[in-house]
Write an enzyme that holds these catalytic residues in place. Sequence first.
Site, PDB file in Angstrom:
ATOM      1  N   SER A   1       3.022 -18.040 -48.384  1.00 37.46           N
ATOM      2  CA  SER A   1       2.102 -19.108 -48.420  1.00 37.46           C
ATOM      3  C   SER A   1       0.848 -18.891 -49.190  1.00 37.46           C
ATOM      4  CB  SER A   1       1.681 -19.417 -46.768  1.00 37.46           C
ATOM      5  OG  SER A   1       0.820 -20.730 -46.772  1.00 37.46           O
TER       6      SER A   1
ATOM      7  N   ASP B   1       9.200 -28.007 -45.193  1.00 37.60           N
ATOM      8  CA  ASP B   1       7.757 -27.347 -45.199  1.00 37.60           C
ATOM      9  C   ASP B   1       7.002 -28.530 -45.028  1.00 37.60           C
ATOM     10  OD1 ASP B   1       5.514 -25.880 -45.464  1.00 37.60           O
ATOM     11  OD2 ASP B   1       6.478 -24.403 -46.603  1.00 37.60           O
TER      12      ASP B   1
ATOM     13  N   HIS C   1       7.604 -24.494 -42.417  1.00 33.80           N
ATOM     14  CA  HIS C   1       6.671 -23.480 -42.974  1.00 33.80           C
ATOM     15  C   HIS C   1       6.618 -21.970 -42.305  1.00 33.80           C
ATOM     16  CE1 HIS C   1       3.648 -22.656 -45.802  1.00 33.80           C
ATOM     17  NE2 HIS C   1       2.504 -22.155 -44.759  1.00 33.80           N
TER      18      HIS C   1
END
Length: 239
Positions: free
Chosen positions: A112, A183, A216
């Site tokens: 991320s 995501d 995610h």
Amino acid sequence: MTFEFGRTHVVRPKGTHKATIVWLHGLGDKGSSWSQILENLPLQNVKWICPTAPTRPVSLFGGFPSTAWFDAQDISDDAPDDLEGLDASAAHVANLLSTEPADIKLGIGGFSMGAAAALYSGTCHIFGQYSNRNPYPVNLTSIVGLSGWLPCSRMLRNRLAGSNDTVSRAASLPILLCHGSGDDVVAYKHGEKSARILLSAGFQNLTFRSYDGLGHYTIPEEMDEVCRWLTDKLELPGS
């Protein structure tokens, strides 16, 4: 602004030390979360260094303090880039790698926001300097980004046009980007667009892997791919 980085966790190699990879956590996380995951990977020859980002006000959270490698107002190509924060994190990572023995291969990976910071370090490596023009001191041989995005994408294209050295370094730097189609934090389109921009800027040694329905977070299938890719690109003994 001075940045106080948090605790660094180190996972020592179980076999002969061949490579050292700094792994950068996501927004609001800490180094220990990833050291536990990385410790269980079947890469016997890799030393993992998992630092913790500074706690700082984050615009994305309305100024609420969180661990963050840089300030993010929005996760998109159009958001302004926090070059001071990016440089500070890239310098912290380079510092962690600079004391490794000369024959050890060096890499940076992340998840991320950590993936965004890892990609930024990759661009510092190919330009040989940070955005503030200070020299970048480390020779990187791999970058891994999971569920991330490319910061400073507009600047990248403009600056790459300048130098043959830079172009050849870009072409030879191995990069693995992985992103889940489901995501809901860093949209899949950001990961895909980052890969497209890097490829068109001359990063020819780039692999992009998409995972259908993945949100995610990471899954064993994705980490298996990371292990295979690192074993190949870093020429590690077969795990």
